[in-house]
Design a protein around this motif. Structure first.
Motif, PDB file in Angstrom:
ATOM      1  N   ALA A 747       5.155   5.621 -21.500  1.00  0.00           N
ATOM      2  CA  ALA A 747       5.404   5.207 -22.881  1.00  0.00           C
ATOM      3  C   ALA A 747       4.596   3.966 -23.240  1.00  0.00           C
ATOM      4  O   ALA A 747       4.138   3.812 -24.366  1.00  0.00           O
ATOM      5  CB  ALA A 747       6.892   4.941 -23.082  1.00  0.00           C
ATOM      6  N   SER A 748       4.418   3.061 -22.280  1.00  0.00           N
ATOM      7  CA  SER A 748       3.670   1.833 -22.539  1.00  0.00           C
ATOM      8  C   SER A 748       2.697   1.601 -21.389  1.00  0.00           C
ATOM      9  O   SER A 748       1.962   2.503 -21.022  1.00  0.00           O
ATOM     10  CB  SER A 748       4.638   0.662 -22.726  1.00  0.00           C
ATOM     11  N   ASP A 749       2.685   0.401 -20.784  1.00  0.00           N
ATOM     12  CA  ASP A 749       1.704   0.093 -19.745  1.00  0.00           C
ATOM     13  C   ASP A 749       1.950   0.901 -18.473  1.00  0.00           C
ATOM     14  O   ASP A 749       3.096   1.250 -18.149  1.00  0.00           O
ATOM     15  CB  ASP A 749       1.751  -1.386 -19.396  1.00  0.00           C
ATOM     16  N   ALA A 750       0.878   1.124 -17.732  1.00  0.00           N
ATOM     17  CA  ALA A 750       1.002   1.804 -16.444  1.00  0.00           C
ATOM     18  C   ALA A 750       1.298   0.793 -15.342  1.00  0.00           C
ATOM     19  O   ALA A 750       2.375   0.793 -14.756  1.00  0.00           O
ATOM     20  CB  ALA A 750      -0.279   2.575 -16.139  1.00  0.00           C
ATOM     21  N   PHE A 751       0.356  -0.098 -15.057  1.00  0.00           N
ATOM     22  CA  PHE A 751       0.513  -1.069 -13.974  1.00  0.00           C
ATOM     23  C   PHE A 751       0.320  -2.472 -14.530  1.00  0.00           C
ATOM     24  O   PHE A 751      -0.681  -2.772 -15.179  1.00  0.00           O
ATOM     25  CB  PHE A 751      -0.505  -0.796 -12.863  1.00  0.00           C
ATOM     26  N   ASP A 752       1.299  -3.335 -14.271  1.00  0.00           N
ATOM     27  CA  ASP A 752       1.287  -4.715 -14.757  1.00  0.00           C
ATOM     28  C   ASP A 752       1.374  -5.651 -13.556  1.00  0.00           C
ATOM     29  O   ASP A 752       2.328  -5.584 -12.771  1.00  0.00           O
ATOM     30  CB  ASP A 752       2.478  -4.936 -15.693  1.00  0.00           C
ATOM     31  N   SER A 753       0.379  -6.512 -13.397  1.00  0.00           N
ATOM     32  CA  SER A 753       0.365  -7.499 -12.308  1.00  0.00           C
ATOM     33  C   SER A 753       0.534  -8.886 -12.905  1.00  0.00           C
ATOM     34  O   SER A 753      -0.294  -9.328 -13.703  1.00  0.00           O
ATOM     35  CB  SER A 753      -0.955  -7.414 -11.530  1.00  0.00           C
ATOM     36  N   ASP A 754       1.598  -9.575 -12.520  1.00  0.00           N
ATOM     37  CA  ASP A 754       1.868 -10.928 -13.004  1.00  0.00           C
ATOM     38  C   ASP A 754       1.806 -11.910 -11.843  1.00  0.00           C
ATOM     39  O   ASP A 754       2.564 -11.783 -10.865  1.00  0.00           O
ATOM     40  CB  ASP A 754       3.254 -11.000 -13.659  1.00  0.00           C
ATOM     41  N   PHE A 755       0.895 -12.880 -11.937  1.00  0.00           N
ATOM     42  CA  PHE A 755       0.804 -13.963 -10.965  1.00  0.00           C
ATOM     43  C   PHE A 755       0.687 -13.425  -9.532  1.00  0.00           C
ATOM     44  O   PHE A 755       1.320 -13.927  -8.611  1.00  0.00           O
ATOM     45  CB  PHE A 755       2.009 -14.896 -11.089  1.00  0.00           C
ATOM     46  N   SER A 756      -0.110 -12.384  -9.368  1.00  0.00           N
ATOM     47  CA  SER A 756      -0.230 -11.694  -8.085  1.00  0.00           C
ATOM     48  C   SER A 756      -1.695 -11.573  -7.682  1.00  0.00           C
ATOM     49  O   SER A 756      -2.605 -11.921  -8.437  1.00  0.00           O
ATOM     50  CB  SER A 756       0.426 -10.308  -8.161  1.00  0.00           C
ATOM     51  N   GLU A 757      -1.909 -11.053  -6.472  1.00  0.00           N
ATOM     52  CA  GLU A 757      -3.261 -10.887  -5.953  1.00  0.00           C
ATOM     53  C   GLU A 757      -3.329  -9.581  -5.183  1.00  0.00           C
ATOM     54  O   GLU A 757      -2.449  -9.302  -4.362  1.00  0.00           O
ATOM     55  CB  GLU A 757      -3.630 -12.052  -5.040  1.00  0.00           C
ATOM     56  N   GLY A 758      -4.375  -8.774  -5.452  1.00  0.00           N
ATOM     57  CA  GLY A 758      -4.451  -7.520  -4.730  1.00  0.00           C
ATOM     58  C   GLY A 758      -5.624  -6.659  -5.143  1.00  0.00           C
ATOM     59  O   GLY A 758      -6.526  -7.084  -5.875  1.00  0.00           O
ATOM     60  N   THR A 759      -5.586  -5.406  -4.673  1.00  0.00           N
ATOM     61  CA  THR A 759      -6.670  -4.459  -4.916  1.00  0.00           C
ATOM     62  C   THR A 759      -6.114  -3.135  -5.411  1.00  0.00           C
ATOM     63  O   THR A 759      -5.015  -2.720  -5.034  1.00  0.00           O
ATOM     64  CB  THR A 759      -7.472  -4.206  -3.624  1.00  0.00           C
ATOM     65  N   VAL A 760      -6.898  -2.497  -6.277  1.00  0.00           N
ATOM     66  CA  VAL A 760      -6.625  -1.137  -6.731  1.00  0.00           C
ATOM     67  C   VAL A 760      -7.851  -0.309  -6.370  1.00  0.00           C
ATOM     68  O   VAL A 760      -8.949  -0.556  -6.875  1.00  0.00           O
ATOM     69  CB  VAL A 760      -6.369  -1.077  -8.246  1.00  0.00           C
ATOM     70  N   GLU A 761      -7.657   0.661  -5.500  1.00  0.00           N
ATOM     71  CA  GLU A 761      -8.764   1.505  -5.045  1.00  0.00           C
ATOM     72  C   GLU A 761      -8.471   2.951  -5.426  1.00  0.00           C
ATOM     73  O   GLU A 761      -7.446   3.508  -5.031  1.00  0.00           O
ATOM     74  CB  GLU A 761      -8.954   1.390  -3.537  1.00  0.00           C
ATOM     75  N   GLY A 762      -9.375   3.535  -6.226  1.00  0.00           N
ATOM     76  CA  GLY A 762      -9.156   4.902  -6.668  1.00  0.00           C
ATOM     77  C   GLY A 762      -7.982   4.975  -7.616  1.00  0.00           C
ATOM     78  O   GLY A 762      -7.532   3.995  -8.214  1.00  0.00           O
TER      79      GLY A 762
END
Length: 908
Positions: A747-762
């Motif tokens: 309905a709205s956003d898919a993935f939301d990162s707040d004040f975090s650190e990381g990787t999205v692969e594929g």
């Protein structure tokens, strides 16, 4: 003829003034030497010089240096301070004469009364010049006592108008550095922030008011959204105990009084109340926060049920180790309600008295009832002891003090230019604390039990400013009036009536059950909790537009005659009831095994297991603290609409391609899951999360289908589908790795990162934002790498990089989106070797939505744009480069974008 800039002229003027001060110091030194051989008026002159020296920093940090010694050293300190290369920021405040006269009258009134009475209408328009820019503000005098109004260093509360900001601050105060013990306050705040405790931002500036150089002032951030976001917290409410009756009593007595210096006898109040009233989510947060704090005050909830025990323990321990006892007083500490954890966090404020005397380093838990009650909770006390030992070790090793001294040197020379007697922070006292406290606590000794005990003192007769607490509250049975006596004398309620908002009409009060008036309320002993009574009522026939007024007197002859015979008219305030249990469900392993037959436990490994198969989950599935949950292949959990998964430990979900793990609703939607403060990483493979609607419980809501808060997570080959809330996946203050994770139909956003650190692969992001304004990946205050992700049919932005984030994106494919990739509000996006096709607004956008963060940038290279795509749009002030070529900046109406094509369909 040499032409000098205004900056050069100003610098020379300030230097001349400061050298003149050096000459004055030498003259004063001569005067002291004359006193030593017996000059007439010796005692008088010594006293005046001592007061002058204290105002210039003498004895603030240390009390073991004589005035004569300080005067001898001061000129040398002053000369060294002038050699410092750094300069403070310079704030030039301009106030029109008529408005300055209003401030002057307010100040004169306060000096006559000994106390500043503040009113919302006190703000007057002004402007501040900084770095060549003129910024419109509104300001008023601030402070409670007149130490904030001495000389020409008046304290001001300042609100920046419009979209401007000053050093990232929207609302802040300026005040004499000595009101917060000069450099002690920022030193203390810096240590707290390194330990995760919230503090205002704090620094020093040279200030000019209407052309008059008032010298160095301390700049202190006010309690706002900007404070929270700057330290990795989500916007929510900040509260305090209402100090109004405390200060009314102070005004009457000239010191703390016996009745209202009591947190149990104070209501709770919020900052930015008008903003809260306009927001549904903030209003709910406020109601829950008040209920939690009242539950703690009333003794119905333990401190660890209300507060973040770890952060509260750290706050109390560091306050004690660094002599900041003043800041743990009930009327100084502030409270942030964390909307994810549903717990209260301390916000440090006003931590030091003017002079750091030996008593500042006394035990926090001896003499401050509020701190004692907190430390009476085993979880808070455990965190306190742990922090004391950790900090003591860093002090003994020299690591902490070395860091503090280095930080202090950034400020001390600049302060010594105006305050030449100022010395360094009393590190020797801190070292004594580091030895004393661990030894005191070595055997796990608990607090003294002196909470709520007050030293009895005699007070002159004085009139109580108020005698009654009166609140209007609503519960499942309807509206009720809550009444309690606030004073140590019997109070008699004479009448209760409805008064129209205009004050011109009255209506009778109609209780649901008959009450007898006059009604006597028993006295509230000094330091005790008032006894509240409920009276359920019906609204007046005319409906709304009325408030309840309670008319009461002090019953009988008072020993001091406070307000005897006078009728007090008390307007009932809207309020919230105390909670009897915390919003987040808590459970034991035994309770969970009884509720869920598919669960098994291994107490030695501290694990819960779900047996393979298809299971119905009719009640919340709770993983207790200290345990983890393991689910293996071929397992489906089907949750009831009001059920979800809440875990205080890691989630180990190991499905396979042919035998995945499925979490879904029984018929349609279910609430979703939360992992909170897990001690070890969660690992998921081949997990599908379907049809989440967000967790909704009384007093607590999460607008995401799956939330990981301060919990490391690794996912591969997972899917989030058919989410109907604000975010399908929200990772907050955590490390993460997402590999081949798909997001489908949100309905709205898919993935939301707040004040975090990381990787999205594929991973595939498709059909995102069907309710409007949905982003594929939305990051705030985060550092993230995206490699090889595909975005298809995104209603808003495929990549949204905001609030000081940094993202590197490579091999990204974007097909059909409102905007391909956007960088905003101090963020940096580097995107390379990617394709963007069929966007409604632009392939790339850089702009400012929140001015306090500053400009945004995009560095792009090797991109392929579709034929009908506007390649890039950069708002003036922000920048985009494509293959090394700068994009010409333009005017962009960002507000209009967020009111139309970028409007979030589910934001509240």
């Amino acid at each position: 003829m040499e032409i000098r800039s205004s900056e050069q002229i100003e610098r020379e003027r300030v230097l001349r003034k400061r050298w003149g001060l050096a000459v004055l110091l030498l003259a004063l030194l001569s005067a002291v030497l004359m006193l030593a051989i017996g000059v007439k008026y010796k005692d008088y002159l010594t006293r005046e010089i001592m007061l002058w020296a204290i105002n210039n920093g003498h004895s603030v940090m240390r009390q073991d240096t004589s005035l004569t010694s300080a005067l001898i050293k001061a000129p040398l300190n002053y000369v060294k301070a002038l050699q410092a290369k750094e300069d403070l920021p310079r704030l030039v405040i301009d106030i029109k004469f008529k408005y300055f006269r209003e401030l002057q009258a307010k100040r004169d009134e306060a000096m006559a009364k000994g106390f500043l009475i503040k009113d919302p209408d006190d703000f007057v328009p002004a402007s501040i010049r900084l770095n060549g820019k003129t910024i419109k503000v509104k300001l008023r005098l601030k402070g409670d006592l007149t130490d904030h109004l001495m000389g020409n260093k008046w304290s001001y509360r300042i609100k920046v108008q419009g979209d401007d900001h000053i050093s990232g601050l929207k609302t802040f105060s300026i005040q004499h550095p000595g009101t917060r013990s000069f450099q002690a306050q920022p030193l203390f705040f810096n240590v707290l922030r390194e330990n995760g405790v919230l503090t205002p931002r704090y620094f020093f500036a040279d200030v000019t008011v209407n052309g008059k150089d008032v010298g160095v002032m301390a700049v202190e951030e006010f309690f706002s959204k900007e404070l929270l976001e700057s330290q990795g917290r989500r916007e929510s409410v900040i509260l305090k105990f209402d100090e109004s009756m405390f200060w009314d009593e102070w005004m009457a007595l000239g010191a703390k009084g016996p009745v209202f210096d009591n947190y149990k006898n104070a209501a709770l109040d919020s900052f930015q109340s008008s903003k809260i009233a306009k927001s549904e989510s903030l209003s709910k947060n406020y109601e829950t926060a008040v209920g939690l704090l009242r539950g703690f005050v009333n003794g119905e909830l333990a401190a660890s049920d209300v507060f973040d025990a770890e952060l509260m323990g750290r706050f109390l321990a560091i306050s004690e180790m660094l002599g900041a006892k003043h800041g743990v007083s009930w009327n100084n500490v502030r409270f942030y309600f964390n909307p994810i954890t549903a717990r209260i966090e301390p916000v440090a404020y006003d931590s030091f008295k003017k002079i750091l005397a030996a008593e500042s380093f006394g035990a926090v838990f001896s003499g401050e009832p509020f701190a004692e009650k907190l430390l009476g909770d085993p979880a808070v006390f455990e965190a306190y002891i742990k922090t004391v030992n950790e900090v003591a070790g860093k002090i003994e090793s020299g690591k902490l003090l070395g860091k503090m001294k280095k930080y202090e040197q950034g400020y001390l020379p600049l302060l010594e230019r105006e305050f030449p007697f100022l010395q360094e922070f009393p590190y020797s006292k801190v070292e004594v604390q580091a030895q004393r406290l661990p030894a005191l606590l070595k055997d796990g000794g608990m607090i003294s039990g002196a909470a709520d005990k007050k030293v009895k003192a005699s007070y002159p007769d004085y009139k109580y400013a108020s005698i009654l607490h009166a609140y209007t509250i609503r519960d499942e049975n309807g509206p009720y009036l809550e009444l309690a006596n606030a004073v140590p004398k019997e109070v008699e309620i004479k009448s209760i009536e409805w008064i129209s908002d205009s004050g011109h009409r009255k209506a009778p009060f109609a209780p649901v059950s008959a009450i007898k008036l006059p009604m006597t309320l028993p006295q509230t002993p000094e330091g005790a909790l008032p006894d509240f009574r409920r009276v359920y009522y019906q609204y007046p026939p005319e409906g709304f537009g009325y408030f309840l007024q309670v008319n009461a007197i002090i019953k009988g002859q008072g020993a001091r005659g406070q307000g005897q015979g006078e009728v007090y008219e008390i307007k009932a305030k809207p309020y919230y009831a105390a909670l009897k249990q915390r919003p987040l469900p808590a459970s034991s392993v035994k309770e969970q095994l009884a509720q869920h037959p598919f669960l098994a436990a291994d107490p030695e490994k501290r694990k819960l297991y779900v047996r393979p198969g298809k299971w119905k989950v009719s009640a919340p599935l709770v993983v207790p603290q200290g345990f983890s949950l393991e689910i293996t292949a071929s397992t489906t959990l089907r949750f009831a609409p009001d059920a979800g998964l809440i875990s205080y430990g890691s989630l180990d979900f190991r499905g396979t391609e042919k035998a995945p793990i499925v979490l879904e609703g029984m018929s349609s939607s279910w609430q979703g899951l939360l992992t909170l403060n897990a001690a070890s990483p969660s690992r998921w493979s081949y997990v599908t999360v379907n049809n989440t609607s967000g967790i909704k419980r009384t007093g607590w809501e999460l607008a995401s289908g799956a939330t990981f808060y301060q919990s490391e997570i690794e996912m591969e080959h997972c899917a989030f589908m058919n989410n109907t809330t604000e975010d399908a996946l929200n990772i907050v203050r955590s490390q993460f790795k997402l590999k081949d994770v798909n997001f489908i139909n949100t309905a709205s956003d898919a993935f939301d990162s707040d004040f975090s650190e990381g990787t999205v692969e594929g991973g595939l992001f498709t059909d995102i934002g069907k309710a409007g304004g949905g982003d594929g990946i939305d990051v705030s205050g985060s550092f993230i790498t995206v490699n090889g992700a595909r975005f298809l049919n995104i209603s808003d932005k495929a990549l949204s990089v905001g609030e000081g984030s940094k993202m590197k994106a490579v091999h990204v494919i974007i097909e059909r989106a409102g905007t391909g990739a956007a960088s905003k509000d101090g963020s940096q996006l580097e995107i390379t070797d990617s394709s963007i096709n069929r966007t409604d607004i632009a392939g790339l956008m850089a702009y400012i939505k929140k001015p306090e963060y500053g400009a945004a940038s995009i560095d792009a290279g090797g991109l392929k744009f579709g034929d009908n795509v506007i390649h890039a749009r950069a708002q003036k002030g922000s920048s985009i480069t494509v293959d090394g070529a700068a994009v010409e900046a333009e005017d962009v109406d960002v507000d209009l974008l967020y009111e139309t094509v970028m409007k979030k369909g589910l934001r509240r």
